[in-house]
Design a protein around this motif. Structure first.
Motif, PDB file in Angstrom:
ATOM      1  N   ASP A   1      40.292  41.196  45.105  1.00  0.00           N
ATOM      2  CA  ASP A   1      39.862  42.696  45.064  1.00  0.00           C
ATOM      3  C   ASP A   1      41.406  44.091  45.226  1.00  0.00           C
ATOM      4  OD1 ASP A   1      36.636  41.489  45.097  1.00  0.00           O
ATOM      5  OD2 ASP A   1      37.317  41.491  47.804  1.00  0.00           O
ATOM      6  N   ARG A   2      42.436  43.184  46.481  1.00  0.00           N
ATOM      7  CA  ARG A   2      42.603  44.483  46.399  1.00  0.00           C
ATOM      8  C   ARG A   2      44.046  44.525  44.627  1.00  0.00           C
ATOM      9  NH1 ARG A   2      47.062  43.737  48.838  1.00  0.00           N
ATOM     10  NH2 ARG A   2      46.185  40.878  49.300  1.00  0.00           N
ATOM     11  N   ASP A   3      43.960  44.312  43.821  1.00  0.00           N
ATOM     12  CA  ASP A   3      44.324  43.254  43.049  1.00  0.00           C
ATOM     13  C   ASP A   3      44.178  44.549  41.634  1.00  0.00           C
ATOM     14  OD1 ASP A   3      46.716  42.958  40.905  1.00  0.00           O
ATOM     15  OD2 ASP A   3      45.614  40.609  40.206  1.00  0.00           O
ATOM     16  N   GLU A   4      45.080  45.386  41.077  1.00  0.00           N
ATOM     17  CA  GLU A   4      44.678  46.731  40.161  1.00  0.00           C
ATOM     18  C   GLU A   4      45.393  46.285  38.776  1.00  0.00           C
ATOM     19  OE1 GLU A   4      45.571  50.270  41.401  1.00  0.00           O
ATOM     20  OE2 GLU A   4      44.907  50.039  43.232  1.00  0.00           O
ATOM     21  N   PHE A   5      45.905  45.040  38.463  1.00  0.00           N
ATOM     22  CA  PHE A   5      46.492  44.783  37.474  1.00  0.00           C
ATOM     23  C   PHE A   5      46.084  43.864  36.727  1.00  0.00           C
ATOM     24  CE2 PHE A   5      49.137  47.419  40.950  1.00  0.00           C
ATOM     25  CZ  PHE A   5      49.872  48.397  39.899  1.00  0.00           C
ATOM     26  N   SER A   6      46.109  42.426  37.151  1.00  0.00           N
ATOM     27  CA  SER A   6      46.053  41.487  36.663  1.00  0.00           C
ATOM     28  C   SER A   6      44.282  41.544  35.353  1.00  0.00           C
ATOM     29  CB  SER A   6      45.321  40.262  38.016  1.00  0.00           C
ATOM     30  OG  SER A   6      46.346  40.058  38.492  1.00  0.00           O
ATOM     31  N   PHE A   7      44.901  40.809  34.571  1.00  0.00           N
ATOM     32  CA  PHE A   7      44.240  41.334  33.501  1.00  0.00           C
ATOM     33  C   PHE A   7      43.660  42.238  32.363  1.00  0.00           C
ATOM     34  CE2 PHE A   7      42.600  37.564  36.350  1.00  0.00           C
ATOM     35  CZ  PHE A   7      43.175  36.510  36.200  1.00  0.00           C
ATOM     36  N   GLU A   8      44.542  43.035  32.736  1.00  0.00           N
ATOM     37  CA  GLU A   8      44.479  44.342  31.950  1.00  0.00           C
ATOM     38  C   GLU A   8      45.052  43.635  30.690  1.00  0.00           C
ATOM     39  OE1 GLU A   8      42.779  47.453  32.779  1.00  0.00           O
ATOM     40  OE2 GLU A   8      41.732  45.779  33.973  1.00  0.00           O
TER      41      GLU A   8
ATOM     42  N   THR B   1      43.546  35.951  45.927  1.00  0.00           N
ATOM     43  CA  THR B   1      45.426  36.889  46.930  1.00  0.00           C
ATOM     44  C   THR B   1      45.967  37.273  45.299  1.00  0.00           C
ATOM     45  OG1 THR B   1      46.636  34.847  45.863  1.00  0.00           O
ATOM     46  CG2 THR B   1      46.462  35.227  48.069  1.00  0.00           C
ATOM     47  N   VAL B   2      46.279  38.819  44.863  1.00  0.00           N
ATOM     48  CA  VAL B   2      47.335  39.366  43.830  1.00  0.00           C
ATOM     49  C   VAL B   2      48.361  38.392  43.826  1.00  0.00           C
ATOM     50  CG1 VAL B   2      48.439  41.379  43.211  1.00  0.00           C
ATOM     51  CG2 VAL B   2      47.042  41.528  45.535  1.00  0.00           C
ATOM     52  N   GLN B   3      48.403  38.698  42.045  1.00  0.00           N
ATOM     53  CA  GLN B   3      49.271  38.315  41.395  1.00  0.00           C
ATOM     54  C   GLN B   3      50.839  38.206  41.903  1.00  0.00           C
ATOM     55  OE1 GLN B   3      51.569  41.006  38.324  1.00  0.00           O
ATOM     56  NE2 GLN B   3      49.299  40.760  37.677  1.00  0.00           N
ATOM     57  N   VAL B   4      51.197  36.985  41.473  1.00  0.00           N
ATOM     58  CA  VAL B   4      52.704  36.966  41.814  1.00  0.00           C
ATOM     59  C   VAL B   4      53.564  37.004  40.776  1.00  0.00           C
ATOM     60  CG1 VAL B   4      54.716  36.281  43.364  1.00  0.00           C
ATOM     61  CG2 VAL B   4      52.772  36.508  44.476  1.00  0.00           C
TER      62      VAL B   4
END
Length: 316
Positions: free
Chosen positions: A126-133, A178-181
């Motif tokens: 939910d907090r991840d704005e970047f993954s899979f863009e 979780t947000v990507q690392v």
């Protein structure tokens, strides 16, 4: 028909990005990218050797347009919490390099006969704005200490695009928690061929260690396998917990006519021996675009282990 296992030579022809899983009942399943990149096929056998001549069944076909309509790549099948899932990547005919990760869920226990449901694009946290863009592919999943993790390749940058590997914990089979690392980026010369690439992750464990192999460079003879190492008690979402091997652990061997080995998975034979399943070419010069040349063949390698429980990869 001879189904005896032979190592480090073509085993299943024209199948790239191979993935083999042995189910809890001992059944083996095989999937891979098919040369037309137009669907997902499975094979089933009671033995690892039997996969070579097993019937191939297409369980899903690409869409006619829109997402998942071209470049269907690198399927992997995993059994999670009592269900089968397939993770794969696909593009859009109107934007063929708009490669994104998708998920299928089997509605029964027989993956070759039961219906597969599309769960759509893999969902980020939910907090991840970047993954899979951006260009995203080659997802694998693995479990450690009761938690499931998702590792994938995604391109970043303006100008020269760079393919990195990222990791996140999973909330459910089709969503990240979780947000990507950032796990690894092409640091070394052997990861920087015509393209700067880290992709094709695969996980194998031994005692308290976790090893994550990945493929590097472009898909010609310079393609090779690198490796990251950590321990099961480490924080897997901390990139400092992982150590990258300085040199590739598997690379082209002209003497064996093995060119561009990579995009591997791991399984075990019936005796419990660890096996690496990978693709490679038998020719050094590729006719046409390497991406569309079909002569990447699935091969097998028996893995040995050193005294410190590290994998030993060898073509011998």
């Amino acid at each position: 028909m001879d189904n005896k296992l032979k190592y480090n030579e073509p085993w299943i022809l024209q199948r790239a990005d191979p993935f083999v899983v042995r189910h809890t009942d001992g059944t083996y399943y095989f999937t891979a990218s098919v040369p037309a990149y137009d669907g997902i096929c499975l094979r089933k056998a009671s033995s690892l050797a039997g996969l070579k001549t097993a019937d191939e069944v297409e369980i899903w076909h690409k869409h006619e347009s829109g997402p998942m309509s071209i470049h269907i790549w690198a399927p992997e099948m995993h059994y999670i919490n009592g269900k089968w899932y397939i993770y794969f990547s696909g593009g859009d005919k109107d934007d063929i390099w708009k490669i994104r990760p998708y998920v299928l869920e089997c509605q029964g226990q027989n993956p070759l006969e039961d219906e597969w449901k599309e769960l759509g694009k893999m969902k980020r946290a939910d907090r991840d704005e970047f993954s899979f863009e951006a260009f995203s592919l080659d997802a694998t999943v693995f479990e450690n200490l009761g938690k499931w993790y998702y590792v994938w390749a995604e391109k970043v940058g303006v100008g020269k695009q760079i393919s990195n590997l990222y990791i996140a914990e999973m909330q459910r089979p089709d969503k990240l928690k979780t947000v990507q690392v950032l796990l690894t980026t092409p640091d070394y010369e052997w990861e920087r061929g015509a393209f700067w690439v880290n992709e094709g992750p695969a996980v194998i464990k031994k005692k308290d260690k976790i090893f994550l192999t990945f493929s590097a460079s472009d898909t010609g003879p310079s393609y090779c396998v690198g490796m990251l190492t950590t321990t099961k008690d480490a924080d897997l979402l901390d990139p400092q917990s992982w150590t990258k091997s300085r040199y590739p652990v598997v690379k082209t061997c002209k003497e064996k006519n093995i060119y561009g080995p990579g995009h591997n998975s791991f399984t075990v034979d019936e005796d419990g021996n660890d096996i690496m399943v990978y693709h490679a070419r038998t020719e050094s010069k590729i006719i046409g675009d390497p991406l569309y040349n079909p002569n990447r063949h699935t091969q097998l390698m028996k893995i040995n282990w050193s005294k410190d429980c590290s994998p030993v990869f060898s073509f011998d």
